[in-house]
Scaffold this motif. Structure first.
Motif, short mmCIF file in Angstrom:
data_model
loop_
_atom_site.label_atom_id
_atom_site.label_comp_id
_atom_site.label_asym_id
_atom_site.label_seq_id
_atom_site.Cartn_x
_atom_site.Cartn_y
_atom_site.Cartn_z
N TYR A 68 -40.49 -10.59 -5.07
CA TYR A 68 -40.57 -9.78 -6.39
C TYR A 68 -41.27 -10.33 -7.51
O TYR A 68 -41.98 -9.63 -8.33
CB TYR A 68 -39.04 -9.37 -6.69
CG TYR A 68 -38.32 -8.20 -5.77
CD1 TYR A 68 -39.45 -7.58 -4.80
CD2 TYR A 68 -37.20 -8.01 -5.69
CE1 TYR A 68 -38.74 -6.51 -3.93
CE2 TYR A 68 -36.67 -7.09 -4.90
CZ TYR A 68 -37.58 -6.44 -3.85
OH TYR A 68 -36.83 -5.52 -3.01
N GLY A 71 -44.79 -10.60 -6.31
CA GLY A 71 -45.36 -9.04 -5.65
C GLY A 71 -45.83 -9.16 -4.47
O GLY A 71 -46.60 -8.36 -4.12
N THR A 83 -42.41 -4.63 -4.29
CA THR A 83 -41.68 -4.35 -5.74
C THR A 83 -40.24 -4.08 -5.52
O THR A 83 -39.85 -3.93 -4.34
CB THR A 83 -42.23 -3.16 -6.36
OG1 THR A 83 -41.84 -1.86 -5.87
CG2 THR A 83 -43.96 -3.13 -6.42
#
Length: 277
Positions: A68, A71, A83
């Motif tokens: 996260y 990405g 995401t």
């Protein structure tokens, strides 16, 4: 302001986060390769790079998943955008893709249904290796489908359509050669959901409402009406759910029911096929 080199940054961050994570985050902050970190250990970070890396390591130390933060996550040798709207693709799920590709003839236009597609990892990996297939990728989350569509565009995949739906809703009368799914299979109150990366991943992609097998049970029960004669169903499931999945498959009329272990030796995927009438 004190200058900091690549070597310094990695040494300092090792007090708070795993060394591998630190290297991935520094590569991301500097937009360089792993080889660059090794070959240019004395390179001085500019203030923007140093600040970016400090922020990333702080967030990682608080538990945020590396995928996260950057990405990106590799799956089946393909790069996927991820995401917090989607589950992070995991290596063990590659077994499901392997098994699907083993079933799909490379020279036939099979119709495939991927239920709970999330980032699109399973559907897009299959699509890249079987370009003649016509794949429908379903998810209940509009935000997840936005990520999946982005991945399809970035990977240049054109044989996958994305549909916002709850499992088989909207597929009345439509049948497929193969159905694949990595559905939620953790019990809603399982303590694992409060640990590690799972704390940050979308709960609806991880936990089944009610019992852990509720989603799997629903998919297996409805699948036969959406499969061609001799069509097959493949499901990823929890480490202790293989026996229950095989029972549910047999009760739903599937034959040649089986389970297969992942690289860790954990029974990870179960499936079966309908007999030719």
């Amino acid at each position: 302001m004190q200058q900091i080199t690549i070597r310094d940054a990695l040494q300092q961050s090792s007090r708070d986060i795993d060394d591998i994570d630190a290297r991935i985050l520094l590569q991301y902050a500097l937009d360089v390769s792993h080889a660059h970190l090794i070959a240019h250990a004395e390179q001085v970070l500019d203030s923007k790079q140093a600040q970016s890396f400090r922020l990333l390591t702080t967030r990682r130390a608080r538990g945020e998943p590396v995928a996260y933060l950057t990405g990106k996550r590799e799956f089946y040798s393909l790069g996927f955008t991820v995401t917090p709207a989607v589950l992070i693709p995991r290596p063990e799920t590659e077994l499901l893709v392997d098994m699907a590709l083993a079933l799909i003839p490379p020279d036939l236009p099979w119709k495939i249904l991927d239920l709970g597609t999330g980032s699109g990892a399973i559907a897009l990996a299959i699509a890249k290796h079987r370009p003649l297939t016509d794949i429908s990728a379903v998810d209940f989350s509009a935000n997840a489908l936005t990520v999946a569509k982005t991945n399809a565009c970035e990977l240049g995949v054109k044989n996958v359509r994305f549909i916002e739906a709850d499992w088989f809703d909207g597929f009345n009368g439509e049948i497929f050669n193969l159905i694949v799914s990595n559905p939620p299979y953790i019990a809603d109150g399982d303590p694992h959901l409060t640990r590690g990366d799972l704390r940050f991943e979308p709960r609806m992609a991880l936990a089944a409402e009610g019992e852990a097998l509720d989603c799997i049970r629903s998919i297996i029960a409805a699948a036969p009406t959406h499969l061609v004669e001799d069509g097959a169903l493949l499901l990823e499931h929890g480490y202790d759910q293989a026996e229950a999945c095989r029972r549910l498959l047999s009760e739903a009329g599937f034959k040649r029911v089986f389970s297969r272990p992942d690289l860790a030796g954990i029974m990870r995927v179960s499936g079966g096929a309908l007999d030719i009438a």
